[in-house]
Design a protein around this motif. Structure first.
Motif, PDB file in Angstrom:
ATOM      1  N   VAL A   1      34.191  50.060  34.939  1.00  0.00           N
ATOM      2  CA  VAL A   1      32.586  50.111  35.495  1.00  0.00           C
ATOM      3  C   VAL A   1      32.004  51.341  35.033  1.00  0.00           C
ATOM      4  O   VAL A   1      32.434  52.306  35.627  1.00  0.00           O
ATOM      5  N   ASN A   2      31.119  51.110  34.250  1.00  0.00           N
ATOM      6  CA  ASN A   2      30.277  52.395  33.950  1.00  0.00           C
ATOM      7  C   ASN A   2      31.208  53.582  33.093  1.00  0.00           C
ATOM      8  O   ASN A   2      31.006  54.785  33.602  1.00  0.00           O
ATOM      9  N   GLY A   3      32.298  53.142  32.522  1.00  0.00           N
ATOM     10  CA  GLY A   3      33.235  53.924  31.809  1.00  0.00           C
ATOM     11  C   GLY A   3      34.050  54.667  32.627  1.00  0.00           C
ATOM     12  O   GLY A   3      35.163  55.190  32.212  1.00  0.00           O
ATOM     13  N   LYS A   4      34.421  54.409  33.928  1.00  0.00           N
ATOM     14  CA  LYS A   4      35.441  54.699  34.931  1.00  0.00           C
ATOM     15  C   LYS A   4      36.283  53.555  35.148  1.00  0.00           C
ATOM     16  O   LYS A   4      36.026  52.264  35.354  1.00  0.00           O
ATOM     17  N   LEU A   5      37.846  53.884  35.083  1.00  0.00           N
ATOM     18  CA  LEU A   5      38.817  52.945  35.112  1.00  0.00           C
ATOM     19  C   LEU A   5      38.894  52.216  36.516  1.00  0.00           C
ATOM     20  O   LEU A   5      38.976  53.197  37.472  1.00  0.00           O
ATOM     21  N   ARG A   6      38.851  51.105  36.933  1.00  0.00           N
ATOM     22  CA  ARG A   6      38.684  50.449  38.046  1.00  0.00           C
ATOM     23  C   ARG A   6      39.899  49.571  38.374  1.00  0.00           C
ATOM     24  O   ARG A   6      40.043  48.917  39.255  1.00  0.00           O
ATOM     25  N   GLY A   7      40.708  49.301  37.382  1.00  0.00           N
ATOM     26  CA  GLY A   7      41.860  48.416  37.486  1.00  0.00           C
ATOM     27  C   GLY A   7      42.449  48.098  36.073  1.00  0.00           C
ATOM     28  O   GLY A   7      41.657  48.263  35.018  1.00  0.00           O
ATOM     29  N   THR A   8      43.611  47.024  35.999  1.00  0.00           N
ATOM     30  CA  THR A   8      44.134  46.588  34.952  1.00  0.00           C
ATOM     31  C   THR A   8      44.093  45.385  35.087  1.00  0.00           C
ATOM     32  O   THR A   8      44.302  44.993  36.452  1.00  0.00           O
ATOM     33  N   VAL A   9      44.456  44.275  34.112  1.00  0.00           N
ATOM     34  CA  VAL A   9      44.766  42.912  34.337  1.00  0.00           C
ATOM     35  C   VAL A   9      45.495  42.535  33.102  1.00  0.00           C
ATOM     36  O   VAL A   9      45.463  43.138  31.937  1.00  0.00           O
ATOM     37  N   GLU A  10      46.511  41.555  33.436  1.00  0.00           N
ATOM     38  CA  GLU A  10      47.165  40.881  32.244  1.00  0.00           C
ATOM     39  C   GLU A  10      46.574  39.792  31.801  1.00  0.00           C
ATOM     40  O   GLU A  10      46.099  39.070  32.501  1.00  0.00           O
ATOM     41  N   ILE A  11      46.402  39.765  30.446  1.00  0.00           N
ATOM     42  CA  ILE A  11      45.598  38.612  29.744  1.00  0.00           C
ATOM     43  C   ILE A  11      46.444  38.054  28.501  1.00  0.00           C
ATOM     44  O   ILE A  11      47.199  38.768  28.091  1.00  0.00           O
ATOM     45  N   PRO A  12      46.403  36.912  28.334  1.00  0.00           N
ATOM     46  CA  PRO A  12      47.295  36.201  27.111  1.00  0.00           C
ATOM     47  C   PRO A  12      46.672  37.231  25.826  1.00  0.00           C
ATOM     48  O   PRO A  12      45.658  37.367  25.759  1.00  0.00           O
ATOM     49  N   ALA A  13      47.710  37.401  25.087  1.00  0.00           N
ATOM     50  CA  ALA A  13      47.506  38.032  23.765  1.00  0.00           C
ATOM     51  C   ALA A  13      46.579  37.330  22.855  1.00  0.00           C
ATOM     52  O   ALA A  13      45.663  38.097  22.222  1.00  0.00           O
ATOM     53  N   GLU A  14      46.270  36.144  23.002  1.00  0.00           N
ATOM     54  CA  GLU A  14      45.368  35.421  21.891  1.00  0.00           C
ATOM     55  C   GLU A  14      43.974  35.362  22.671  1.00  0.00           C
ATOM     56  O   GLU A  14      42.937  34.600  22.220  1.00  0.00           O
ATOM     57  N   ALA A  15      43.758  35.792  24.006  1.00  0.00           N
ATOM     58  CA  ALA A  15      42.344  35.847  24.576  1.00  0.00           C
ATOM     59  C   ALA A  15      41.369  36.295  23.725  1.00  0.00           C
ATOM     60  O   ALA A  15      41.170  37.465  23.211  1.00  0.00           O
TER      61      ALA A  15
ATOM     62  N   VAL B   1      33.426  44.762  25.037  1.00  0.00           N
ATOM     63  CA  VAL B   1      34.815  44.279  25.043  1.00  0.00           C
ATOM     64  C   VAL B   1      35.440  45.037  23.841  1.00  0.00           C
ATOM     65  O   VAL B   1      34.868  44.717  22.517  1.00  0.00           O
ATOM     66  N   VAL B   2      36.578  45.808  23.931  1.00  0.00           N
ATOM     67  CA  VAL B   2      37.190  46.071  22.829  1.00  0.00           C
ATOM     68  C   VAL B   2      38.646  45.190  23.186  1.00  0.00           C
ATOM     69  O   VAL B   2      39.395  45.291  23.655  1.00  0.00           O
ATOM     70  N   PRO B   3      38.799  44.307  21.941  1.00  0.00           N
ATOM     71  CA  PRO B   3      39.982  43.035  21.853  1.00  0.00           C
ATOM     72  C   PRO B   3      41.300  43.911  22.190  1.00  0.00           C
ATOM     73  O   PRO B   3      41.655  44.828  21.495  1.00  0.00           O
ATOM     74  N   GLY B   4      41.903  43.280  23.359  1.00  0.00           N
ATOM     75  CA  GLY B   4      43.103  43.416  23.349  1.00  0.00           C
ATOM     76  C   GLY B   4      43.461  44.822  24.287  1.00  0.00           C
ATOM     77  O   GLY B   4      44.670  45.375  24.521  1.00  0.00           O
ATOM     78  N   LYS B   5      42.408  45.739  24.531  1.00  0.00           N
ATOM     79  CA  LYS B   5      42.499  46.907  25.055  1.00  0.00           C
ATOM     80  C   LYS B   5      41.567  47.143  26.285  1.00  0.00           C
ATOM     81  O   LYS B   5      42.165  47.510  27.417  1.00  0.00           O
ATOM     82  N   LEU B   6      40.371  46.902  26.127  1.00  0.00           N
ATOM     83  CA  LEU B   6      39.764  47.341  27.583  1.00  0.00           C
ATOM     84  C   LEU B   6      38.352  46.493  27.686  1.00  0.00           C
ATOM     85  O   LEU B   6      37.727  45.862  26.579  1.00  0.00           O
ATOM     86  N   VAL B   7      37.719  46.378  28.617  1.00  0.00           N
ATOM     87  CA  VAL B   7      36.522  45.623  28.961  1.00  0.00           C
ATOM     88  C   VAL B   7      35.640  46.779  29.759  1.00  0.00           C
ATOM     89  O   VAL B   7      36.229  47.184  30.952  1.00  0.00           O
ATOM     90  N   ASN B   8      34.451  47.118  29.386  1.00  0.00           N
ATOM     91  CA  ASN B   8      33.524  48.158  30.298  1.00  0.00           C
ATOM     92  C   ASN B   8      32.312  47.425  30.469  1.00  0.00           C
ATOM     93  O   ASN B   8      31.733  47.216  29.602  1.00  0.00           O
ATOM     94  N   ILE B   9      32.221  47.431  31.888  1.00  0.00           N
ATOM     95  CA  ILE B   9      30.681  46.763  32.239  1.00  0.00           C
ATOM     96  C   ILE B   9      29.917  47.792  32.795  1.00  0.00           C
ATOM     97  O   ILE B   9      30.155  48.720  33.650  1.00  0.00           O
ATOM     98  N   VAL B  10      28.604  47.950  32.006  1.00  0.00           N
ATOM     99  CA  VAL B  10      27.684  48.703  32.414  1.00  0.00           C
ATOM    100  C   VAL B  10      26.636  48.060  33.294  1.00  0.00           C
ATOM    101  O   VAL B  10      25.881  47.144  32.876  1.00  0.00           O
ATOM    102  N   ALA B  11      26.538  48.831  34.382  1.00  0.00           N
ATOM    103  CA  ALA B  11      25.543  48.241  35.519  1.00  0.00           C
ATOM    104  C   ALA B  11      24.780  49.240  36.309  1.00  0.00           C
ATOM    105  O   ALA B  11      25.257  50.607  36.295  1.00  0.00           O
TER     106      ALA B  11
END
Length: 838
Positions: A784-798, A827-837
């Protein structure tokens, strides 16, 4: 294998070495339908004991040989002995024994040491260059080359090592010192035998392009520089005072456009005309003293820009080919008799060395090239003008761009019969005569009636007598051995004497790689069908110190033997690929007895086993880099082999006798099984790339170490059902298979204990599956705004939408978004999601 059984490298290694020898496991034949692969390490001089440099070199070669066999190639991997030469002779003299006895005892000892390291050599092809069945062919080559005019005899100043009591080829003088004993080299007039390597100067230079990509760039550059081709013109200057049989003095210049600027000529002090030129000159003795002093100067110093240029006037003059003016003839310490013609034209206005020489001795400057739009004044010049410009004061060539003038001047000289366009090489013909005993006799006879007479081919070999006593100072005893030196002339049958010089040992090493292809042929040096099949060597391995000496001579001999019909016409180069391995250092320096930092391979093998020594030498650094021997490093290598052994031992009940990469997608049911199978296939992929293509053994080993770590972690999570056992067993088989070229003894042992009836070295390299390397689930970082707030497991094909939705639904992300408005989602596929708010 019981849980209590400890890894015993000595017993295991001796068991497998005996089996390999009994089965002649690594012999090869050239009539196979498989594609060939010829791997060769530079063969050793039999010094008595192998050192760690040998171990590294030969371990690299052995991994290449073993891995190429597993990749389906018919591999030839031979071993022999570079057994003639100064080192053996000097060591034998020092130890008060005969060089033959010394050499053969050392060969026996070193052969035992190499076998103890488990190298996969085809020992049926073993050769030693000091054996008559080897050097007889070398003597035949000499006679055939003599017929073709490629061998000749001449008297000239030679590099002489007073310590070794022999001449040296130019390539064997390193910074003015003998390449073997580091003694200062002096000049000595001798009549010697030469091989005309200069006849192949152009081809040796041009064919370097064929080696690009396969040879290190610096080795190619070193050879190109040593061959040293220069394009220019030869120019003949007449002599003012006639000398019978001499029409003039020839010079070579890369700058014929400056010929009108010649104000003096400089000859080498050793030039054969010097005595004739100074005849009747009042200062002749001063000239002779200068000659004597300069001829004993270091050759490289004489060519160095750092050494002050010295000269002396001879009292004689040449005649300029265009102007007819008198040109004073000087001697200079910077001109060498055997480089070019031994004479150079002095153009002080346009050559910096000549400029300094002229200023020192008060010689005039003539400007014959002006920079565009300028007129140089010779009186005020502070340095030579060596750039391009317009020709002036040059008769019919005035106003011509000097680059065009080079060709025009050469054409004019040729019309007048006073010169022509030509090329010159730095490369000199190869002096192959050595004034030592322990070498191949030169098959020449001297007869007072018939002159120089070649020995008849049917009388070969001319045997080196073994019933001689060597001299303590290294002088050859052959001249003092009547049974050898005295003989009968093959032409007239009268009394004659043999040549008592022997051949340079580099002659033997210039064709040994070809003899390996048919090492037991007693009717000919080579079997042409074997040569066609095996050559060129696919991978050659050795030290960069041979970049010029051995490698240049081997390239030359390949072309010679091709042109004599021993090799096929299409064979131009002996070694397709060259790997120059780094040195093994200790405490940051080269290992040497004087430094007390030598690590003895035999002691290391006794303590840790051959596999551990091999593993450390290959894991410590990339093959082409130096590395520093460390006790902690070899301890680490030993621990890793112990980990593999324990893993096998502790899990033997789980293991099934299946091969590498044998488990299937259906076997990998659980996520733990899928992860281990994925790691297995990624390891095979990396090992294939690193070991098969790039020879980066250290990174390939590191990848297998990671797989072993994964197996230790996963074994507690995997069950004992058939599917999980197949996944784990497949991974274990992959570890054993990939490591087998590196640590073959322990791998053959584990493979046998796994239940296989054929050795792991007979296995083909495993194939990896692209599908197996795909990840089922990926760990994605949530920001969130460039700061790590957690991780999550997602299917590789997501896809991106699924990743964004998963991130926005995460409870931790929602907490940090409370009260904020989402402006953007990256969204960087397979690596991270950054939400700007905000």
């Amino acid at each position: 294998m019981t849980h209590e059984e400890r890894y015993n490298p000595q017993a295991i290694e001796e068991k497998w070495q005996a089996r390999w020898q009994a089965e002649n496991a690594f012999a090869c034949s050239h009539d196979s339908n498989k594609p060939k692969y010829y791997v060769l390490e530079m063969f050793p001089y039999p010094s008595g004991n192998i050192h760690m440099g040998h171990v590294r070199n030969y371990s690299i070669g052995d991994v290449v040989a073993r891995s190429k066999r597993m990749q389906g190639f018919n591999v030839m991997h031979p071993m022999g002995w570079d057994a003639f030469g100064l080192p053996a002779e000097n060591a034998a003299i020092k130890n008060n024994t005969h060089p033959a006895e010394w050499t053969y005892a050392n060969i026996s000892n070193m052969r035992t040491q190499l076998k103890r390291l488990g190298y996969s050599y085809d020992w049926s092809r073993e050769l030693a260059t000091c054996r008559p069945e080897y050097y007889r062919w070398e003597q035949m080559f000499f006679l055939r080359l003599l017929e073709k005019g490629m061998v000749y005899r001449k008297k000239a100043p030679q590099n002489w090592c007073p310590s070794c009591h022999t001449v040296l080829a130019n390539e064997q003088v390193i910074d003015g010192l003998c390449w073997r004993c580091d003694s200062p080299v002096v000049q000595k007039d001798l009549t010697q035998w030469f091989l005309k390597i200069t006849a192949y100067g152009d081809e040796l230079l041009e064919d370097l392009a064929k080696l690009e990509g396969g040879w290190p760039d610096r080795v190619i550059a070193m050879q190109r520089n040593w061959i040293g081709k220069s394009t220019g013109a030869s120019i003949s200057f007449g002599l003012e005072k006639a000398i019978k049989g001499i029409e003039g003095i020839d010079v070579f210049t890369t700058r014929p456009d400056t010929v009108f600027g010649v104000t003096f000529m400089t000859l080498a002090p050793e030039h054969p005309l010097v005595e004739k030129l100074i005849e009747g000159y009042p200062k002749a003795e001063e000239v002779r003293a200068f000659v004597e002093r300069i001829r004993n100067m270091d050759r490289l110093d004489r060519q160095s820009d750092a050494v002050e240029k010295e000269g002396i006037f001879t009292g004689a003059y040449a005649i300029h080919p265009f102007t007819g003016q008198r040109v004073p003839l000087w001697l200079g310490n910077f001109v060498l008799a055997d480089y070019g013609t031994g004479a150079v034209m002095g153009v002080p206005a346009h050559d910096q060395r000549d400029f300094e020489f002229a200023r020192k001795y008060g010689l005039p400057l003539h400007v014959v090239i002006n920079p565009a739009g300028e007129a140089l004044d010779p009186e005020t010049m502070t340095e030579a003008f060596t750039g391009d410009g317009v020709m002036v004061n040059s008769g019919p060539f005035d106003g011509m761009p000097n680059d065009d003038g080079k060709k025009a001047v050469a054409q004019s000289l040729e019309k007048q019969g006073k010169g022509k366009a030509t090329t010159q090489f730095r490369l000199r013909d190869w002096n192959i005569s050595r004034q030592r005993y322990w070498g191949s006799p030169i098959p020449i006879i001297y007869c007072d009636q018939c002159g120089i007479v070649p020995e008849k081919e049917e009388n070969l070999p001319v045997l080196l007598p073994l019933d001689v006593k060597t001299h303590s100072d290294g002088r050859s005893p052959l001249a003092d051995t009547p049974s050898f030196a005295h003989c009968t002339c093959p032409t007239c049958g009268g009394p004659a004497r043999r040549e008592t010089d022997t051949m340079d040992t580099f002659v033997e090493s210039s064709w040994y790689f070809a003899r390996f292809t048919s090492a037991r042929d007693s009717e000919a040096p080579f079997n042409i069908e074997a040569i066609k099949y095996w050559l060129p060597v696919d991978q050659y391995i050795g030290g960069v110190e041979h970049a010029i000496l051995h490698l240049l001579y081997s390239r030359f001999f390949t072309k010679l033997l091709r042109d004599m019909g021993f090799f096929p016409a299409e064979l131009a180069e002996p070694f397709s690929n060259l790997l120059t391995q780094g040195m093994v250092l200790k405490d940051g320096g080269k290992m040497s007895k004087s430094k007390g930092n030598v690590v003895d391979p035999t002691a290391m093998i006794k303590k840790y086993g051959a596999d551990t020594v091999r593993l450390f030498c290959l894991f410590a650094a990339p093959a082409e880099r130096d590395f520093d021997w460390s006790d902690s490093g070899i301890e680490g290598a030993s621990r890793f082999i112990g980990r593999v052994w324990r893993l096998f031992s502790e899990e033997q009940e789980r293991l099934l006798p299946i091969k590498a990469c044998a488990s299937t997608e259906q076997d990998a049911v659980s996520s733990e099984a899928r992860d281990l199978r994925r790691r297995e296939h990624l390891t095979v992929k990396k090992s294939r790339e690193d070991m098969g293509d790039r020879f980066q053994f250290n990174t390939a080993i590191a990848a297998v170490m990671e797989l072993v770590n994964s197996m230790y972690l996963s074994r507690e999570k995997l069950g004992m059902d058939e599917a999980d056992r197949r996944v784990f067993s497949s991974a274990m088989s992959t570890v054993i298979t990939l490591l087998s070229p590196i640590i073959p003894h322990v791998c053959d042992e584990l493979w046998e204990r796994l239940g296989h009836s054929t050795p792991v070295s007979d296995e083909l390299w495993p194939d990896w599956s692209q599908a197996a390397t795909a990840q089922d689930m990926l760990t994605v970082a949530l920001q969130v705004n460039g700061k790590l707030r957690g991780t999550v497991e997602i299917p590789a094909e997501a896809d991106k939408a699924a990743m964004e939705a998963t991130a926005l639904a995460d409870s931790a992300v929602q907490r940090h978004l409370a009260g904020l408005t989402v402006r953007k989602v990256v969204v960087v596929p397979g690596k991270l999601v950054n939400i700007v708010a905000n």
